[in-house]
Design a protein around this motif. Sequence first.
Motif, PDB file in Angstrom:
ATOM      1  N   ILE A 104      -8.495  -4.831   0.178  1.00 40.22           N
ATOM      2  CA  ILE A 104      -9.188  -3.654   0.703  1.00 40.22           C
ATOM      3  C   ILE A 104      -9.755  -2.815  -0.442  1.00 40.22           C
ATOM      4  N   ARG A 105     -10.717  -1.973  -0.105  1.00 41.97           N
ATOM      5  CA  ARG A 105     -11.323  -1.064  -1.079  1.00 41.97           C
ATOM      6  C   ARG A 105     -10.361   0.093  -1.346  1.00 41.97           C
ATOM      7  N   VAL A 106     -10.510   0.748  -2.503  1.00 44.90           N
ATOM      8  CA  VAL A 106      -9.631   1.867  -2.819  1.00 44.90           C
ATOM      9  C   VAL A 106      -9.828   2.996  -1.815  1.00 44.90           C
ATOM     10  N   SER A 107     -11.054   3.185  -1.321  1.00 47.98           N
ATOM     11  CA  SER A 107     -11.302   4.226  -0.323  1.00 47.98           C
ATOM     12  C   SER A 107     -10.537   3.931   0.964  1.00 47.98           C
ATOM     13  N   GLU A 108     -10.410   2.647   1.285  1.00 51.96           N
ATOM     14  CA  GLU A 108      -9.662   2.253   2.476  1.00 51.96           C
ATOM     15  C   GLU A 108      -8.164   2.390   2.247  1.00 51.96           C
ATOM     16  N   LEU A 109      -7.718   2.102   1.033  1.00 52.64           N
ATOM     17  CA  LEU A 109      -6.298   2.228   0.699  1.00 52.64           C
ATOM     18  C   LEU A 109      -5.817   3.665   0.872  1.00 52.64           C
ATOM     19  N   ILE A 110      -6.556   4.612   0.290  1.00 54.70           N
ATOM     20  CA  ILE A 110      -6.093   6.002   0.325  1.00 54.70           C
ATOM     21  C   ILE A 110      -6.316   6.643   1.689  1.00 54.70           C
ATOM     22  N   ALA A 111      -7.112   5.978   2.553  1.00 52.90           N
ATOM     23  CA  ALA A 111      -7.352   6.513   3.902  1.00 52.90           C
ATOM     24  C   ALA A 111      -6.341   5.986   4.920  1.00 52.90           C
ATOM     25  N   LEU A 112      -5.499   5.033   4.519  1.00 54.69           N
ATOM     26  CA  LEU A 112      -4.531   4.459   5.452  1.00 54.69           C
ATOM     27  C   LEU A 112      -3.554   5.504   5.973  1.00 54.69           C
ATOM     28  N   LYS A 113      -3.238   5.385   7.260  1.00 50.80           N
ATOM     29  CA  LYS A 113      -2.250   6.243   7.897  1.00 50.80           C
ATOM     30  C   LYS A 113      -0.962   5.446   8.121  1.00 50.80           C
ATOM     31  N   ILE A 114       0.125   6.160   8.308  1.00 49.64           N
ATOM     32  CA  ILE A 114       1.400   5.499   8.605  1.00 49.64           C
ATOM     33  C   ILE A 114       1.256   4.586   9.819  1.00 49.64           C
ATOM     34  N   SER A 129       2.654  14.770   6.794  1.00 50.74           N
ATOM     35  CA  SER A 129       1.386  14.099   6.525  1.00 50.74           C
ATOM     36  C   SER A 129       1.342  12.771   7.258  1.00 50.74           C
ATOM     37  N   SER A 130       0.175  12.446   7.782  1.00 50.73           N
ATOM     38  CA  SER A 130      -0.017  11.147   8.423  1.00 50.73           C
ATOM     39  C   SER A 130      -0.461  10.096   7.408  1.00 50.73           C
ATOM     40  N   CYS A 131      -0.801  10.539   6.191  1.00 55.40           N
ATOM     41  CA  CYS A 131      -1.266   9.612   5.145  1.00 55.40           C
ATOM     42  C   CYS A 131      -0.144   8.666   4.738  1.00 55.40           C
ATOM     43  N   LEU A 132      -0.486   7.409   4.553  1.00 55.67           N
ATOM     44  CA  LEU A 132       0.507   6.441   4.097  1.00 55.67           C
ATOM     45  C   LEU A 132       0.935   6.739   2.667  1.00 55.67           C
ATOM     46  N   PHE A 133      -0.050   6.966   1.797  1.00 51.24           N
ATOM     47  CA  PHE A 133       0.237   7.243   0.384  1.00 51.24           C
ATOM     48  C   PHE A 133      -0.199   8.656   0.025  1.00 51.24           C
ATOM     49  N   THR A 134       0.646   9.352  -0.707  1.00 55.02           N
ATOM     50  CA  THR A 134       0.315  10.702  -1.163  1.00 55.02           C
ATOM     51  C   THR A 134       0.513  10.787  -2.674  1.00 55.02           C
ATOM     52  N   ASN A 135       0.015  11.866  -3.260  1.00 48.51           N
ATOM     53  CA  ASN A 135       0.290  12.076  -4.677  1.00 48.51           C
ATOM     54  C   ASN A 135       1.683  12.685  -4.835  1.00 48.51           C
ATOM     55  N   CYS A 136       2.036  13.042  -6.045  1.00 42.92           N
ATOM     56  CA  CYS A 136       3.398  13.527  -6.305  1.00 42.92           C
ATOM     57  C   CYS A 136       3.639  14.934  -5.773  1.00 42.92           C
ATOM     58  N   ASN A 137       2.600  15.571  -5.245  1.00 41.56           N
ATOM     59  CA  ASN A 137       2.746  16.895  -4.631  1.00 41.56           C
ATOM     60  C   ASN A 137       2.678  16.829  -3.117  1.00 41.56           C
TER      61      ASN A 137
END
Length: 291
Positions: free
Chosen positions: A145-155, A203-211
Amino acid sequence: MQEEVDAFAVYLENVRKASQNTVLSYRRDLTQLALYLEKQGIAEISKVTQTSLNSYILYLEGEGKATTTISRVIASIKGFFHYEICEGKIAKDPSQFLKTPKIEKKAPVILSVEEVEMLLRQPDGDTPKELRDKAMLELLYATGIRVSELIALKISDVNLQVGFIICRDGQKERVIPFGKSVSLAMKNYLDHARDSLLKGRESSCLFTNCNGRPLSRQGFWKILKYYGEKAGILSDITPHTLRHSFAVHLIRSGADLQAVKNMLGHADLATTQMYMNYMKQDTMHLAYSGK
């Protein structure tokens, strides 16, 4: 002119069903054009001429913009003025004779299987950040997948039981399977890291930053660069390097081209077929890197 740009963005999103990234790219390019033209005393769409557009392209070249960037901007301009013609806002298309600069196509960097394995071994600790990074790298390579798709993934886009993700690009979605190594890395991340990174946030995001906030493209790029250097990979790898490597490695192992096309989300099989030209590059790259 900004009103016309906004209307065009709405058209792209609601009628053309373009992805959010595409809409943002068009809006950014055209807003910058509108600002430039306003400084030249051109505020109305009907006042834009071929000369004023050529002047803007020359300005971009003078600013040292890359050929690829200028080509994208010209595509945005042409799409916008074609829309204005169709809407009856202007009688003549001032972008009709804009020439797109020739882009020298460079073969993408394809990592060898050994290099990918070395890269994936780098996040080997049990801190929340390392568990997250391990899961992201494993998932990116295993699915292409593209990086834009990776960071847009939801749980909700992840099914660990069966082993697949649902990847969305605008109104389109595709189901991409993954194997046991990804399942293990994802389970470790979800069980032992994600809550720590969220720091009490929801957050519904699968991946988040350290904050605990959504991860950015730039943030992931830095993560990948760090582990690439740690693995001793000499090439300047990008998130798309893993996507290219995924495709070539699959085709080399005998995967059906149509199946690879579907996983990558390509609209045209010809785009996928280009990877046939890079079948030997990972071997050449291995020799070049001195490994």
